[in-house]
Design a protein around this motif. Structure first.
Motif, PDB file in Angstrom:
ATOM      1  N   ALA A  34       0.822  -1.213   0.000  1.00 36.75           N
ATOM      2  CA  ALA A  34       0.000   0.000   0.000  1.00 36.75           C
ATOM      3  C   ALA A  34       0.856   1.263   0.000  1.00 36.75           C
ATOM      4  O   ALA A  34       0.360   2.338  -0.375  1.00 36.75           O
ATOM      5  N   LEU A  35       2.118   1.151   0.395  1.00 37.10           N
ATOM      6  CA  LEU A  35       2.991   2.326   0.391  1.00 37.10           C
ATOM      7  C   LEU A  35       3.136   2.912  -1.006  1.00 37.10           C
ATOM      8  O   LEU A  35       3.383   4.110  -1.163  1.00 37.10           O
ATOM      9  N   HIS A  36       2.983   2.080  -2.026  1.00 43.36           N
ATOM     10  CA  HIS A  36       3.250   2.503  -3.395  1.00 43.36           C
ATOM     11  C   HIS A  36       1.982   2.807  -4.191  1.00 43.36           C
ATOM     12  O   HIS A  36       2.039   2.928  -5.422  1.00 43.36           O
ATOM     13  N   ASP A  37       0.870   2.954  -3.494  1.00 39.08           N
ATOM     14  CA  ASP A  37      -0.382   3.229  -4.203  1.00 39.08           C
ATOM     15  C   ASP A  37      -0.331   4.563  -4.954  1.00 39.08           C
ATOM     16  O   ASP A  37      -1.053   4.747  -5.936  1.00 39.08           O
ATOM     17  N   TRP A  38       0.503   5.494  -4.521  1.00 41.24           N
ATOM     18  CA  TRP A  38       0.639   6.771  -5.239  1.00 41.24           C
ATOM     19  C   TRP A  38       1.438   6.603  -6.529  1.00 41.24           C
ATOM     20  O   TRP A  38       1.237   7.347  -7.494  1.00 41.24           O
ATOM     21  N   PHE A  39       2.366   5.640  -6.536  1.00 40.38           N
ATOM     22  CA  PHE A  39       3.345   5.502  -7.607  1.00 40.38           C
ATOM     23  C   PHE A  39       2.867   4.609  -8.752  1.00 40.38           C
ATOM     24  O   PHE A  39       3.033   4.939  -9.933  1.00 40.38           O
ATOM     25  N   VAL A  40       2.231   3.498  -8.407  1.00 34.90           N
ATOM     26  CA  VAL A  40       1.871   2.501  -9.416  1.00 34.90           C
ATOM     27  C   VAL A  40       0.957   3.053 -10.512  1.00 34.90           C
ATOM     28  O   VAL A  40       1.118   2.685 -11.685  1.00 34.90           O
ATOM     29  N   PRO A  41       0.016   3.946 -10.219  1.00 33.31           N
ATOM     30  CA  PRO A  41      -0.845   4.447 -11.304  1.00 33.31           C
ATOM     31  C   PRO A  41      -0.183   5.468 -12.232  1.00 33.31           C
ATOM     32  O   PRO A  41      -0.774   5.838 -13.246  1.00 33.31           O
ATOM     33  N   THR A  42       1.011   5.960 -11.888  1.00 32.65           N
ATOM     34  CA  THR A  42       1.594   7.050 -12.678  1.00 32.65           C
ATOM     35  C   THR A  42       2.032   6.586 -14.059  1.00 32.65           C
ATOM     36  O   THR A  42       2.342   5.406 -14.276  1.00 32.65           O
ATOM     37  N   THR A  44       4.815   7.342 -15.435  1.00 31.60           N
ATOM     38  CA  THR A  44       6.220   6.942 -15.356  1.00 31.60           C
ATOM     39  C   THR A  44       6.364   5.482 -14.963  1.00 31.60           C
ATOM     40  O   THR A  44       7.145   4.736 -15.574  1.00 31.60           O
ATOM     41  N   PHE A  45       5.628   5.052 -13.948  1.00 32.41           N
ATOM     42  CA  PHE A  45       5.696   3.652 -13.525  1.00 32.41           C
ATOM     43  C   PHE A  45       5.247   2.733 -14.646  1.00 32.41           C
ATOM     44  O   PHE A  45       5.896   1.724 -14.942  1.00 32.41           O
ATOM     45  N   ARG A  46       4.138   3.074 -15.273  1.00 30.47           N
ATOM     46  CA  ARG A  46       3.596   2.205 -16.313  1.00 30.47           C
ATOM     47  C   ARG A  46       4.543   2.121 -17.508  1.00 30.47           C
ATOM     48  O   ARG A  46       4.766   1.035 -18.064  1.00 30.47           O
ATOM     49  N   GLN A  47       5.137   3.232 -17.897  1.00 28.41           N
ATOM     50  CA  GLN A  47       6.077   3.205 -19.015  1.00 28.41           C
ATOM     51  C   GLN A  47       7.311   2.373 -18.680  1.00 28.41           C
ATOM     52  O   GLN A  47       7.831   1.643 -19.521  1.00 28.41           O
ATOM     53  N   ALA A  48       7.782   2.480 -17.434  1.00 27.79           N
ATOM     54  CA  ALA A  48       8.962   1.721 -17.026  1.00 27.79           C
ATOM     55  C   ALA A  48       8.715   0.219 -17.069  1.00 27.79           C
ATOM     56  O   ALA A  48       9.665  -0.572 -17.175  1.00 27.79           O
ATOM     57  N   HIS A  49       7.434  -0.172 -16.999  1.00 28.06           N
ATOM     58  CA  HIS A  49       7.086  -1.597 -17.019  1.00 28.06           C
ATOM     59  C   HIS A  49       6.401  -1.989 -18.330  1.00 28.06           C
ATOM     60  O   HIS A  49       5.695  -2.998 -18.395  1.00 28.06           O
ATOM     61  N   PRO A 100      14.668  -5.537 -16.992  1.00 26.68           N
ATOM     62  CA  PRO A 100      14.405  -4.698 -15.816  1.00 26.68           C
ATOM     63  C   PRO A 100      14.333  -3.222 -16.195  1.00 26.68           C
ATOM     64  O   PRO A 100      14.855  -2.800 -17.230  1.00 26.68           O
ATOM     65  N   PRO A 101      13.715  -2.398 -15.347  1.00 29.82           N
ATOM     66  CA  PRO A 101      13.468  -0.997 -15.707  1.00 29.82           C
ATOM     67  C   PRO A 101      14.672  -0.073 -15.515  1.00 29.82           C
ATOM     68  O   PRO A 101      14.520   1.141 -15.627  1.00 29.82           O
TER      69      PRO A 101
END
Length: 215
Positions: A34-42, A44-49, A100-101
């Motif tokens: 849950a700590l990363h709930d702010w990051f995963v939807p961005t 940047t995160f999606r492009q990196a994956h 890997p990203p």
């Protein structure tokens, strides 16, 4: 000149960067995802994956900084994977699949030697057995003037922070409580080490804080 940075490191309201009872099934401990709930939807995160779309705005702006002007990364062995003790073989290649990203050299702190691991997309994992300063020296050389990012986990960041080696630390305070786990700042006198708050910004999903060493 290379800077040593931490970017996008998420902590709870009570200061934990990972929850209790970490395991292969829960690598961030109970509640840690849950700590990363702010990051995963961005975006940047999606492009990196390798995914399309994603949210833009302030959270994404902070997320994107982690990948700007980076020539090398340093991570702890726990962040690389769940294998403990001597490497039984070379089958474990990280959590991130064949590509890997990172897309640059990554130096993994460990007590057990292993040959470099070449991955798709330019990532090469180097396993460093002679401590944080040796890893930093190698990472700075590999970065060729660009910055080095300490990716985590908590214990690795604490080692570099306690030594006063981190130039800039961005962490995101997520609106969750973990109660126990790995605390980022416990016992570290950031004031005496010369850190100050250079930037802070609340969003709907997290509060972003940037600490920097005084000039």
């Amino acid at each position: 000149m290379s800077k040593l940075r931490v970017n996008n490191f998420s902590i709870s309201l009570d200061g934990y960067g990972a929850g209790p009872d970490q395991s292969p099934e829960a690598p961030l401990g109970i509640g840690g995802e849950a700590l990363h709930d702010w990051f995963v939807p961005t975006r940047t995160f999606r492009q990196a994956h390798g995914q399309a779309g994603g949210a833009t705005g302030a959270d994404d702006d902070f997320a994107a900084r982690a990948f700007a002007n980076v020539g090398a990364w340093i991570i702890g062995r726990n962040m690389f994977g769940p294998v403990r003790g001597p490497w039984p073989d070379d089958s474990w290649k990280g959590w991130w699949g064949d590509n890997p990203p990172y897309h640059c050299p990554v130096f993994v702190l460990t007590h057990h030697a292993r040959a470099p691991l070449v991955m798709d997309g330019g990532t090469v994992f180097h396993f460093v057995t002679d401590g944080i300063e040796a890893a930093l020296k190698r990472a700075v050389e590999a970065a060729e003037g660009r910055d080095v990012v300490v990716g985590g986990g908590v214990a690795t960041i604490r080692q570099y922070l306690s030594a006063g080696l981190i130039d800039e630390l961005h962490f995101a305070i997520s609106p969750v409580l973990l109660g126990a786990g790995e605390h980022l700042f416990a016992g570290i006198d950031t004031v005496s080490l010369g850190y100050r708050c250079r930037e802070h910004l609340p969003t709907a999903n997290a509060t972003h804080v940037v600490l920097a060493k005084r000039a």
